[in-house]
Design a protein around this motif. Structure first.
Motif, PDB file in Angstrom:
ATOM      1  N   SER A 149       0.832  -1.197   0.000  1.00 31.60           N
ATOM      2  CA  SER A 149       0.000   0.000   0.000  1.00 31.60           C
ATOM      3  C   SER A 149       0.875   1.259   0.000  1.00 31.60           C
ATOM      4  O   SER A 149       1.842   1.350   0.755  1.00 31.60           O
ATOM      5  N   LYS A 150       0.493   2.212  -0.843  1.00 29.21           N
ATOM      6  CA  LYS A 150       1.285   3.437  -0.969  1.00 29.21           C
ATOM      7  C   LYS A 150       1.258   4.221   0.337  1.00 29.21           C
ATOM      8  O   LYS A 150       2.245   4.845   0.728  1.00 29.21           O
ATOM      9  N   GLU A 151       0.129   4.155   0.987  1.00 30.94           N
ATOM     10  CA  GLU A 151      -0.023   4.900   2.229  1.00 30.94           C
ATOM     11  C   GLU A 151       0.912   4.359   3.319  1.00 30.94           C
ATOM     12  O   GLU A 151       1.480   5.115   4.099  1.00 30.94           O
ATOM     13  N   GLN A 154       5.322   4.788   2.695  1.00 27.21           N
ATOM     14  CA  GLN A 154       5.484   6.180   2.262  1.00 27.21           C
ATOM     15  C   GLN A 154       6.891   6.459   1.765  1.00 27.21           C
ATOM     16  O   GLN A 154       7.864   6.068   2.408  1.00 27.21           O
TER      17      GLN A 154
END
Ligand code: GLP
Length: 241
Positions: A149-151, A154
């Motif tokens: 996940s990009k979130e 980071q």
């Protein structure tokens, strides 16, 4: 290395002798071994016998054949314990091998329903999709396709993915990767995988799917790795149930 009056079959003695020479590093990985005829003449045995010994060693992964060239000493397989959640970089370094990575692609994609469910994000959330060839001492070992996940990850970039992702996430982002579930299956290399791993299409490979979670229980990564079956074997210690 051959004793003709021994009760052990001659092909077996030759086989064991060649294995011993590999272990003693008298024969080095990548080196071409003598031909059937040369072995037959050297030990005064039939070519059929030599052929049987060499075929067994090819089947057992000690030697490999290259059409029109000859028979060569294979690289010894890496023994990878199945216990312990480690990264590729750690695995190679712990064996004195130098890990390196070829990033094939690094893109952002929207999570499909399936990926979203597995990574516990909203469908459509942004994921990094990363394809990497992992090498040890410059030799391709595995081809990985990873979703993260990009979130969560980071600031992850292609430059970082050339090195250790686990190192970045744990030491730069301060996240703790805690748990992993891995599924292992036998398979054969498809066209792209074969190209990436520098093996023939259809060569045996080991498929590994890994899903890791953080100490918060949040799923962290979903990885499908294709390992060269001629370079890897997996070990596990077991207690009697
Ligand atoms: C192994 C695992 C992957 C994991 C990777 C992390 O290759 N099969 O699931 O993503 O290690 O390695 P690194 O930290 O070297 O990028």
């Amino acid at each position: 290395m051959i004793q003709k009056n021994s009760p052990l079959p001659i092909y077996y003695q030759l086989e064991e002798g060649i294995k011993e020479a590999i272990q003693q590093q008298e024969l080095i990985p990548g080196e071409m071994i003598p031909s059937e005829r040369e072995y037959a003449e050297k030990y005064g045995i039939s070519r059929m016998t030599v052929r049987q010994a060499l075929s067994n060693l090819v089947n057992d992964g000690y030697l490999y054949r290259q059409r029109g060239k000859g028979t060569f000493v294979a690289h010894q397989k890496i023994e990878q314990p199945l216990q312990g959640l480690t990264s590729f970089s750690e695995d190679m370094r712990s064996r004195g091998l130098e890990p390196s990575t070829r990033v094939i692609s690094f893109t952002e994609v929207e999570a499909s329903h399936d990926l979203a469910a597995k990574l516990e994000v909203e469908a459509g959330a942004l994921l990094f999709e990363l394809k990497r060839v992992r090498l040890a001492d410059q030799l391709p070992m595995a081809y990985e396709m990873l979703y993260i996940s990009k979130e969560l990850a980071q600031g992850l970039t292609k430059e970082i993915a050339v090195n250790s992702i686990y190192d970045y996430v744990e030491n730069k982002l301060g996240l703790k990767i805690q748990h992993g579930r891995q599924v292992l299956e036998a398979s054969i290399a498809r066209k792209t995988e074969a190209e990436m791993l520098e093996v023939a299409e259809g060569a045996p490979v080991l498929l590994i799917e890994r899903r890791t979670t953080l100490d918060t229980n949040k799923p962290f990564e979903l990885v499908r790795s294709v390992y060269r079956a001629d370079r890897y074997k997996f070990t596990i210690d077991m207690e009697r149930l």
